[in-house]
Design a protein around this motif. Sequence first.
Motif, PDB file in Angstrom:
ATOM      1  N   ARG A  53      -0.648 -35.871  16.628  1.00 59.15           N
ATOM      2  CA  ARG A  53      -0.239 -37.269  16.455  1.00 59.15           C
ATOM      3  C   ARG A  53      -0.265 -37.670  14.980  1.00 59.15           C
ATOM      4  NH1 ARG A  53      -3.363 -39.976  20.393  1.00 59.15           N
ATOM      5  NH2 ARG A  53      -5.085 -39.848  18.930  1.00 59.15           N
ATOM      6  N   ARG A  54      -1.280 -37.240  14.231  1.00 62.62           N
ATOM      7  CA  ARG A  54      -1.374 -37.566  12.798  1.00 62.62           C
ATOM      8  C   ARG A  54      -0.243 -36.921  12.012  1.00 62.62           C
ATOM      9  NH1 ARG A  54      -1.981 -41.169  10.347  1.00 62.62           N
ATOM     10  NH2 ARG A  54      -1.630 -42.073  12.315  1.00 62.62           N
ATOM     11  N   VAL A  55       0.046 -35.640  12.297  1.00 69.23           N
ATOM     12  CA  VAL A  55       1.129 -34.946  11.590  1.00 69.23           C
ATOM     13  C   VAL A  55       2.449 -35.652  11.857  1.00 69.23           C
ATOM     14  CG1 VAL A  55       2.480 -32.803  11.499  1.00 69.23           C
ATOM     15  CG2 VAL A  55      -0.013 -32.710  11.459  1.00 69.23           C
ATOM     16  N   ARG A  56       2.688 -36.020  13.092  1.00 69.36           N
ATOM     17  CA  ARG A  56       3.944 -36.717  13.424  1.00 69.36           C
ATOM     18  C   ARG A  56       4.008 -38.088  12.756  1.00 69.36           C
ATOM     19  NH1 ARG A  56       6.590 -33.605  16.976  1.00 69.36           N
ATOM     20  NH2 ARG A  56       5.364 -32.163  18.218  1.00 69.36           N
ATOM     21  N   ALA A  57       2.884 -38.785  12.659  1.00 67.34           N
ATOM     22  CA  ALA A  57       2.860 -40.086  11.979  1.00 67.34           C
ATOM     23  C   ALA A  57       3.117 -39.919  10.480  1.00 67.34           C
ATOM     24  CB  ALA A  57       1.523 -40.784  12.215  1.00 67.34           C
ATOM     25  N   LEU A  58       2.522 -38.899   9.875  1.00 67.97           N
ATOM     26  CA  LEU A  58       2.764 -38.641   8.453  1.00 67.97           C
ATOM     27  C   LEU A  58       4.216 -38.249   8.212  1.00 67.97           C
ATOM     28  CD1 LEU A  58      -0.533 -36.746   7.568  1.00 67.97           C
ATOM     29  CD2 LEU A  58       0.169 -38.986   6.710  1.00 67.97           C
ATOM     30  N   LYS A  59       4.823 -37.558   9.162  1.00 65.66           N
ATOM     31  CA  LYS A  59       6.245 -37.214   9.050  1.00 65.66           C
ATOM     32  C   LYS A  59       7.094 -38.486   9.114  1.00 65.66           C
ATOM     33  CE  LYS A  59       9.813 -34.301  11.068  1.00 65.66           C
ATOM     34  NZ  LYS A  59      10.755 -35.222  11.653  1.00 65.66           N
ATOM     35  N   GLU A  60       6.764 -39.376  10.028  1.00 66.39           N
ATOM     36  CA  GLU A  60       7.488 -40.656  10.148  1.00 66.39           C
ATOM     37  C   GLU A  60       7.383 -41.485   8.869  1.00 66.39           C
ATOM     38  OE1 GLU A  60       8.901 -42.653  12.889  1.00 66.39           O
ATOM     39  OE2 GLU A  60       9.327 -40.693  13.783  1.00 66.39           O
ATOM     40  N   GLN A  61       6.228 -41.436   8.217  1.00 70.76           N
ATOM     41  CA  GLN A  61       6.002 -42.210   6.993  1.00 70.76           C
ATOM     42  C   GLN A  61       6.601 -41.541   5.759  1.00 70.76           C
ATOM     43  OE1 GLN A  61       1.735 -42.403   7.216  1.00 70.76           O
ATOM     44  NE2 GLN A  61       1.774 -44.404   8.232  1.00 70.76           N
ATOM     45  N   GLY A  62       7.078 -40.313   5.899  1.00 74.05           N
ATOM     46  CA  GLY A  62       7.735 -39.637   4.791  1.00 74.05           C
ATOM     47  C   GLY A  62       6.823 -38.815   3.901  1.00 74.05           C
ATOM     48  N   LEU A  77       7.885 -19.630  21.780  1.00 76.80           N
ATOM     49  CA  LEU A  77       8.771 -20.674  21.282  1.00 76.80           C
ATOM     50  C   LEU A  77       8.753 -20.705  19.768  1.00 76.80           C
ATOM     51  CD1 LEU A  77       7.779 -23.602  23.675  1.00 76.80           C
ATOM     52  CD2 LEU A  77       9.796 -22.149  23.827  1.00 76.80           C
ATOM     53  N   MET A  78       9.772 -21.321  19.217  1.00 71.12           N
ATOM     54  CA  MET A  78       9.820 -21.526  17.776  1.00 71.12           C
ATOM     55  C   MET A  78       9.118 -22.847  17.468  1.00 71.12           C
ATOM     56  SD  MET A  78      11.287 -18.870  16.671  1.00 71.12           S
ATOM     57  CE  MET A  78      11.901 -19.145  15.042  1.00 71.12           C
ATOM     58  N   ALA A  79       8.159 -22.807  16.558  1.00 68.90           N
ATOM     59  CA  ALA A  79       7.401 -23.999  16.184  1.00 68.90           C
ATOM     60  C   ALA A  79       7.834 -24.433  14.788  1.00 68.90           C
ATOM     61  CB  ALA A  79       5.908 -23.705  16.193  1.00 68.90           C
ATOM     62  N   PRO A  80       8.060 -25.735  14.596  1.00 69.95           N
ATOM     63  CA  PRO A  80       8.459 -26.208  13.267  1.00 69.95           C
ATOM     64  C   PRO A  80       7.324 -26.069  12.260  1.00 69.95           C
ATOM     65  CG  PRO A  80       8.172 -28.063  14.765  1.00 69.95           C
ATOM     66  CD  PRO A  80       8.004 -26.812  15.574  1.00 69.95           C
ATOM     67  N   LEU A  81       7.680 -25.709  11.044  1.00 68.66           N
ATOM     68  CA  LEU A  81       6.730 -25.656   9.935  1.00 68.66           C
ATOM     69  C   LEU A  81       6.836 -26.959   9.160  1.00 68.66           C
ATOM     70  CD1 LEU A  81       7.444 -22.064   8.617  1.00 68.66           C
ATOM     71  CD2 LEU A  81       5.515 -22.797  10.007  1.00 68.66           C
ATOM     72  N   TYR A  82       5.711 -27.454   8.695  1.00 68.43           N
ATOM     73  CA  TYR A  82       5.680 -28.702   7.941  1.00 68.43           C
ATOM     74  C   TYR A  82       5.156 -28.443   6.535  1.00 68.43           C
ATOM     75  CZ  TYR A  82       6.451 -30.910  12.424  1.00 68.43           C
ATOM     76  OH  TYR A  82       6.986 -31.281  13.631  1.00 68.43           O
ATOM     77  N   GLN A  83       5.716 -29.173   5.587  1.00 72.36           N
ATOM     78  CA  GLN A  83       5.263 -29.100   4.205  1.00 72.36           C
ATOM     79  C   GLN A  83       5.204 -30.513   3.644  1.00 72.36           C
ATOM     80  OE1 GLN A  83       8.066 -26.868   1.914  1.00 72.36           O
ATOM     81  NE2 GLN A  83       9.498 -28.568   1.730  1.00 72.36           N
ATOM     82  N   LEU A  84       4.535 -30.648   2.499  1.00 72.51           N
ATOM     83  CA  LEU A  84       4.407 -31.951   1.853  1.00 72.51           C
ATOM     84  C   LEU A  84       5.701 -32.335   1.158  1.00 72.51           C
ATOM     85  CD1 LEU A  84       0.892 -31.731   0.185  1.00 72.51           C
ATOM     86  CD2 LEU A  84       1.488 -32.670   2.404  1.00 72.51           C
ATOM     87  N   THR A  85       5.946 -33.630   1.103  1.00 67.82           N
ATOM     88  CA  THR A  85       7.064 -34.157   0.333  1.00 67.82           C
ATOM     89  C   THR A  85       6.547 -34.545  -1.052  1.00 67.82           C
ATOM     90  OG1 THR A  85       6.681 -36.418   1.084  1.00 67.82           O
ATOM     91  CG2 THR A  85       8.199 -35.064   2.401  1.00 67.82           C
TER      92      THR A  85
END
Length: 118
Positions: A53-62, A77-85
């Motif tokens: 939930r936190r990762v998704r919220a940080l993604k929403e906030q940019g 399954l293929m899982a999305p990778l996340y990185q900092l903006t």
Amino acid sequence: MARISIFKGREARLNKAILWILALQGPLNIYNIWRKVRVQRDFSYIRYHVVNRRVRALKEQGYIEKHGEKRAEKIELMAPLYQLTVRAYLAILLNKINLEAFIEKAPEENIISALTTL
């Protein structure tokens, strides 16, 4: 001292932990972020869905963006990778700088340079 909104409130410590993990480790999927968060002393009992939930919220906030996909370890399954903006790197930097001390002790040319940059 002025604080950035993601470093305020109940989620501040977890936000900071997630951002630091991604800054130091590079792109990760949510499961691996959760595993790295759990290693930290204060977060040993944190649940996966809370980090998710936190990762998704940080993604929403940019502050975090999707950076490709990778096959998940436990499932097929293929899982999305996340990185900092860039916004996240700036937030981390501004959180570490004591702006009060900068304003009081910086030479005038540095203050003028900071004003023109902003």
